[in-house]
Design a protein around this motif. Structure first.
Motif: not given
Length: 187
Positions: A37-38, A56-60, A67-68
């Motif tokens: 997933q990562a 936005e990239a850092r948010l993702e 989560e991982t």
């Protein structure tokens, strides 16, 4: 959580991991792996990073980390069929480059040294390398193709191809292409 739709690239990665990991009982089980997933989510974050959508990239990337338990800076370059086994606690810095078919175990750090913005300050891991659990590789160093870094090793100098780095600080054990030991030196 991972999208319900998996494209062919995602399925190919899952198949690769299934073929190289004795643990899963099906390819579908690999979809649940945090490392899988990562990697998938990093590709999305990296695309945003390349489009200079840094927030936005850092948010993702931060959502993926939460989560991982795997932290990959959106600027890091990750090759094809990278297998993060167990994954918890992995940190990959912004200027790191990870080649194809690299295997990373839990707790690996590909960290930086220095504060120079725009400079290459994280490691480069060449194709087919394997990095053991809790290994720390710091700075603009290169781990050569088919090289191995042992668990808990601390690497601050280049590791040649077909060599194994072990210890703190790491020492290098040289091998030929058939993994016959041919020498050793301390770095």
């Amino acid at each position: 959580m991972l999208s319900k739709k998996l494209n062919e690239e995602h399925r190919d990665l899952a198949q690769y991991i299934y073929d190289h990991d004795p643990a899963p009982h099906s390819v579908e089980e690999v979809f649940l792996y945090p490392g899988f997933q990562a990697i998938i989510r990093h590709k999305a974050a990296h695309d945003l990073y390349l489009q200079e959508q840094y927030y936005e990239a850092r948010l993702e990337a931060e959502a993926t980390r939460k989560e991982t338990g795997i932290e990959i800076h959106p600027g890091a370059q990750i090759g094809e069929n990278v297998f993060i086994d167990h994954g918890m606690g992995i940190v990959i810095g912004e200027t790191a480059i990870v080649g194809d078919r690299v295997k990373l175990y839990h707790g690996v750090t590909l960290g930086g040294t220095g504060n120079d913005k725009g400079a290459k300050r994280h490691p480069t891991i060449k194709h087919d390398a394997e990095i053991g659990a809790n290994a720390t590789i710091l700075g603009n160093v290169t781990v050569g193709h088919h090289a191995k870094v042992g668990a808990n090793a601390v690497v601050i100098h280049d590791v040649p191809p077909y060599a194994t780095a072990v210890g703190v600080p790491a020492r290098i054990i040289l091998h030929d292409k058939n993994w016959n030991r041919i020498g050793e030196y301390i770095i």
